[in-house]
Design an enzyme around this catalytic site. Structure first.
Site, PDB file in Angstrom:
ATOM      1  N   SER A  70      -9.906  -0.507   7.137  1.00 23.29           N
ATOM      2  CA  SER A  70      -9.341  -0.372   5.794  1.00 23.29           C
ATOM      3  C   SER A  70      -8.630  -1.589   5.209  1.00 23.29           C
ATOM      4  O   SER A  70      -8.290  -1.581   4.030  1.00 23.29           O
ATOM      5  CB  SER A  70      -8.376   0.801   5.753  1.00 23.29           C
ATOM      6  OG  SER A  70      -9.103   1.982   5.596  1.00 23.29           O
ATOM      7  N   SER A  92      -9.723   1.902   2.942  1.00 18.75           N
ATOM      8  CA  SER A  92      -8.827   2.670   2.101  1.00 18.75           C
ATOM      9  C   SER A  92      -7.787   1.833   1.361  1.00 18.75           C
ATOM     10  O   SER A  92      -7.148   2.326   0.443  1.00 18.75           O
ATOM     11  CB  SER A  92      -8.103   3.705   2.952  1.00 18.75           C
ATOM     12  OG  SER A  92      -7.235   3.066   3.882  1.00 18.75           O
ATOM     13  N   LYS A 121       0.861  -1.176   0.000  1.00 17.22           N
ATOM     14  CA  LYS A 121       0.000   0.000   0.000  1.00 17.22           C
ATOM     15  C   LYS A 121       0.900   1.229   0.000  1.00 17.22           C
ATOM     16  O   LYS A 121       1.941   1.234   0.671  1.00 17.22           O
ATOM     17  CB  LYS A 121      -0.888  -0.029   1.254  1.00 17.22           C
ATOM     18  CG  LYS A 121      -1.897   1.111   1.361  1.00 17.22           C
ATOM     19  CD  LYS A 121      -2.763   0.938   2.608  1.00 17.22           C
ATOM     20  CE  LYS A 121      -3.847   1.993   2.716  1.00 17.22           C
ATOM     21  NZ  LYS A 121      -4.705   1.798   3.908  1.00 17.22           N
TER      22      LYS A 121
HETATM   23  N1  GLN Z   1     -13.118   4.191   6.429  1.00 14.69           N
HETATM   24  C1  GLN Z   1     -12.562   4.636   7.661  1.00 14.69           C
HETATM   25  C2  GLN Z   1     -12.167   6.087   7.537  1.00 14.69           C
HETATM   26  O1  GLN Z   1     -12.438   6.659   6.548  1.00 14.69           O
HETATM   27  C3  GLN Z   1     -11.397   3.786   8.046  1.00 14.69           C
HETATM   28  C4  GLN Z   1     -10.196   4.051   7.227  1.00 14.69           C
HETATM   29  C5  GLN Z   1      -9.025   3.218   7.620  1.00 14.69           C
HETATM   30  O2  GLN Z   1      -9.153   2.174   8.258  1.00 14.69           O
HETATM   31  N2  GLN Z   1      -7.850   3.712   7.260  1.00 14.69           N
HETATM   32  O3  GLN Z   1     -11.583   6.655   8.403  1.00 14.69           O
END
Ligand code: GLN
Length: 487
Positions: free
Chosen positions: A178, A154, A79
């Site tokens: 994410s 994400s 990532k």
């Molecule tokens: N979707 C969640 C957010 O927008 C979690 C994102 C994540 O785990 N990095 O914060």
């Protein structure tokens, strides 16, 4: 060999060991696939072909010299939140559009030392803020199961790359879901370890008390293989815990006989898509048929996890992202009239809308007049949620339920409504607030789209989670399904 891309990490390791093919052959075959498929998926921000070939050649030489460890020559992708030395590291943001990291994250360093071949860096929501990969400065990622839909986020690029067989494994990070939510939406396996299990050094910070590195793979066995190398103490991350790293692969074979699985009633309430709920219930029945003992557990405060997270995470992000000031690194605006103007313009131009929304929310909840009402209160509720889990784990070994409330949604469907988007992580966020490990494994298909079974364990419960997912995978074939267009 034309089917190298279909192999899991474990299968590639066996083939390399048996001399059936070389790491260079696997690497070339995957780079070809990335080249031909990624215009459609947009899963990659950077492809590191030249370095990958050189590493693969070195890995093959190490093997020939009898110096190959278990991960030697295995391909994977990172990532783009992990710093990689001499390679572009953008975090999905215009702010870091041209940032070439001078050092490797600990996760990257450990995997490199084990001889893995990095094929590239994957697309992601900007600074990991999002659930659909639509906040990326580099454009959205498409879901290999239906390119009109999101792969989740994400870690959407990592999940899409693994689902489309462009790479057998990927790293990811999970602050609120994410790793697990995109794994569920793409039919892959996503593991978020216990907070402190894996070093966060060199992993660009979003919300430091919640962020944790993990993996997206096609099997629990592959996740176990990688975690053993990634996990462990690192003095460069003060929140990394010095706790022994077990042999995660060794634990997989043990049966589920007598495993106590807790079901959270609230997880099957309104908000869960009917068909997704049905698939998850069938998965629970499979676990039961394998000897697991199901019971109901109560997490009375779990309904407060999303609002609590959306105070704590923005608060921490507003502090973490203050380092992007246009002076030391990252985007710098032209023609600023003075220092203040430089800060305003650099940050105004460098950050996208969702990141700005989080910074403003975070600054507000931390401000002198509102700190007690919002931030302090959220920390108290966070403690209540952690206590609920602690009590539940007195009676059960694992908590099981859906990973996400629905299968993959259409691109653009939720971008105008942040609250609806935020609710996508309703089942995953609790584990981050409590620092617990979680895994998502494919458990069914709804209208041609994958859905995930979510397992959460107590602190350091990774072995149990991996074993449970592995045994479930031995009895089912959902995790082996491949999107038609990417076979
Ligand atoms: N979707 C969640 C957010 O927008 C979690 C994102 C994540 O785990 N990095 O914060």
């Amino acid at each position: 060999m034309s089917d190298l891309h279909l192999k899991t990490l474990t299968e590639i390791a066996a083939g390399l060991e048996a001399g059936e093919f070389t790491s260079l052959e696997v690497t070339e075959s995957l780079l070809d696939r990335i080249d031909s498929s990624d215009d459609t998926l947009n899963a990659f921000i950077t492809v590191t072909g030249e370095q990958a070939r050189a590493t693969a050649v070195a890995a093959d030489a190490a093997r020939a010299a009898g110096k190959a460890g278990p991960l030697n020559g295995l391909p994977l992708v990172h990532k783009d939140i992990f710093c990689t030395r001499d390679v572009l590291t953008t975090c999905g943001s215009r702010m870091l559009e041209n940032f070439v990291s001078p050092y490797d994250a600990t996760v990257v360093e450990r995997l490199n030392a084990a001889g893995v071949v990095t094929l590239g860096k994957t697309n992601m929501d900007e600074f990991a803020m999002g659930s659909s990969n639509e906040t990326s400065f580099f454009g959205n990622v498409r879901n290999p199961w239906d390119i009109e839909r999101t792969p989740g986020g994400s870690s959407g690029g990592s999940a899409a790359a693994v689902a489309a067989r462009l790479a057998p494994a990927a790293t990811g990070t999970d602050t609120g879901g994410s790793i697990r939510q995109p794994a569920a939406l793409t039919g892959t396996v996503g593991l978020k370890p216990t907070y402190g299990r894996v070093s966060r050094y060199g992993m660009i910070a979003f919300a430091s008390s919640l962020d944790q590195a993990g993996v997206i793979t096609r099997s629990a066995e592959d996740a176990a293989l990688l975690l053993g190398t990634m996990a462990g103490f690192d003095e460069r991350d003060s929140t990394c815990i010095d706790h022994p790293v077990p042999d995660y692969s060794a634990a997989l074979q043990q049966s589920l006989d007598g495993l106590r699985v807790g079901i959270v009633r609230q997880h099957f309430d309104a908000g869960l898509d009917d068909q997704t709920g049905k698939a998850v219930r069938e998965a629970l029945a499979v676990l039961e048929s394998q000897g697991a003992v199901l019971s109901e557990v109560d997490l009375p405060n779990i309904g407060l996890s999303v609002p609590t997270y959306y105070v704590v995470a923005p608060a921490e992000c507003s502090s973490n992202l203050s380092r992007f000031d246009g002076v030391r690194f990252g985007h710098r605006a032209n023609d600023a009239s003075d220092l203040f103007d430089l800060y305003c313009r650099s940050r105004g131009e460098g950050f996208g809308d969702e990141v700005k929304r989080r910074i403003m929310t975070g600054t507000y909840v931390l401000s002198a007049g509102y700190y007690d009402a919002y931030y302090l209160k959220a920390q108290q509720v966070r403690q209540l949620i952690a206590d609920d889990f602690r009590q539940a784990f007195a009676d059960v070994d694992v908590i099981a339920g859906p990973t996400a409330p629905t299968p993959a949604f259409k691109l653009g469907d939720k971008t105008d409504d942040p609250i609806t988007m935020y609710l996508n992580d309703i089942y995953t966020i609790g584990a981050n607030l409590a620092g617990l490990p979680g895994i998502s494994t494919p458990c069914g298909m709804v209208d041609g789209l994958p859905v995930g079974l979510h397992l959460v364990g107590p602190h350091w419960g990774e072995e149990t989670l991996l074993r449970c997912a592995h045994q479930y995978q031995a009895a089912t074939d959902w995790h082996t399904r491949c999107p038609e267009a990417f076979r």
